[in-house]
Design an enzyme around this catalytic site. Sequence first.
Site, short mmCIF file in Angstrom:
data_model
loop_
_atom_site.label_atom_id
_atom_site.label_comp_id
_atom_site.label_asym_id
_atom_site.label_seq_id
_atom_site.Cartn_x
_atom_site.Cartn_y
_atom_site.Cartn_z
N SER A 162 0.84 -1.20 0.00
CA SER A 162 0.00 0.00 0.00
C SER A 162 0.88 1.26 0.00
O SER A 162 1.64 1.48 -0.94
CB SER A 162 -0.97 -0.05 1.19
OG SER A 162 -2.04 0.84 1.02
N ASP A 247 -8.95 -5.74 -4.48
CA ASP A 247 -8.61 -4.32 -4.37
C ASP A 247 -9.59 -3.55 -5.24
O ASP A 247 -10.22 -4.10 -6.15
CB ASP A 247 -7.17 -4.08 -4.84
CG ASP A 247 -6.16 -4.13 -3.71
OD1 ASP A 247 -6.37 -3.42 -2.71
OD2 ASP A 247 -5.15 -4.86 -3.82
N HIS A 279 -7.19 -6.13 -0.10
CA HIS A 279 -6.08 -5.24 0.23
C HIS A 279 -5.37 -5.64 1.53
O HIS A 279 -4.21 -5.28 1.74
CB HIS A 279 -6.63 -3.81 0.36
CG HIS A 279 -5.57 -2.76 0.42
ND1 HIS A 279 -4.95 -2.28 -0.70
CD2 HIS A 279 -5.02 -2.08 1.47
CE1 HIS A 279 -4.07 -1.35 -0.36
NE2 HIS A 279 -4.09 -1.22 0.95
#
Length: 305
Positions: A162, A247, A279
Amino acid sequence: MAFPSLSAGQNPWRNLSSEELEKQYSPSRWVIHTKPEEVVGNFVQIGSQATQKARATRRNQLDVPYGDGEGEKLDIYFPDEDSKAFPLFLFLHGGYWQSGSKDDSAFMVNPLTAQGIVVVIVAYDIAPKGTLDQMVDQVTRSVVFLQRRYPSNEGIYLCGHSAGAHLAAMVLLARWTKHGVTPNLQGFLLVSGIYDLEPLIATSQNDPLRMTLEDAQRNSPQRHLDVVPAQPVAPACPVLVLVGQHDSPEFHRQSKEFYETLLRVGWKASFQQLRGVDHFDIIENLTREDDVLTQIILKTVFQKL
């Protein structure tokens, strides 16, 4: 300094409403295996438990300073067997540059150290204390520090999740002559990252960051890969761009476009969507040796040795 500008056609996010943009960049709203309001807490809990286990079962050096700043620390976890030459796997945690910690990010330590890899979990000053420029500088200096500490390493493999994937991608742009050492970088693994920060400016994620347009453009690797000269890393150094099936579409778009840019400017890049994960569990599952991403990491490291 002038930054590359992209048209609305090149930036489909400009056509999104503010509500949709907020949703696209809120990963918890796309999970399917747990409740959105519980996913972050679960993620931190799993990471904390993995870290406690790693610290209890693996030789380690904790809170090693890589700079003079209070937040400039890293944790090093070693395999059981002593060796002066080993691959180094550096992990940069996510949390939108405003949350997360090395103290709950050692997901992959046990599976990787079991295979002879030294794992390093890097801390950096998150917002509001740290700015994006400072975080990029800190992460770059952590790589320099480790190269100097372990000059006989068998390759440095930089992985970020991320926001951490963004910071790892910024290392692709580093000018190593400034630091007086060229790290033995042999691989990058960028997991569910953001590579153009401009879409975040109008979202709530920017509240602690207080990013200006110039801040976002200056720290967007997507905008600089083709204008910054190729850096002195191994020509065959692979850059793996990975994203979870669940995602958001914007995370998918950003990953695919960054991969395409990497290819265009000559990097040895690959793109992969990992099926069945979102995610969060894309990283949570790294506690398992039989996990798909764990196996990708091991293959990346050991096919280079």
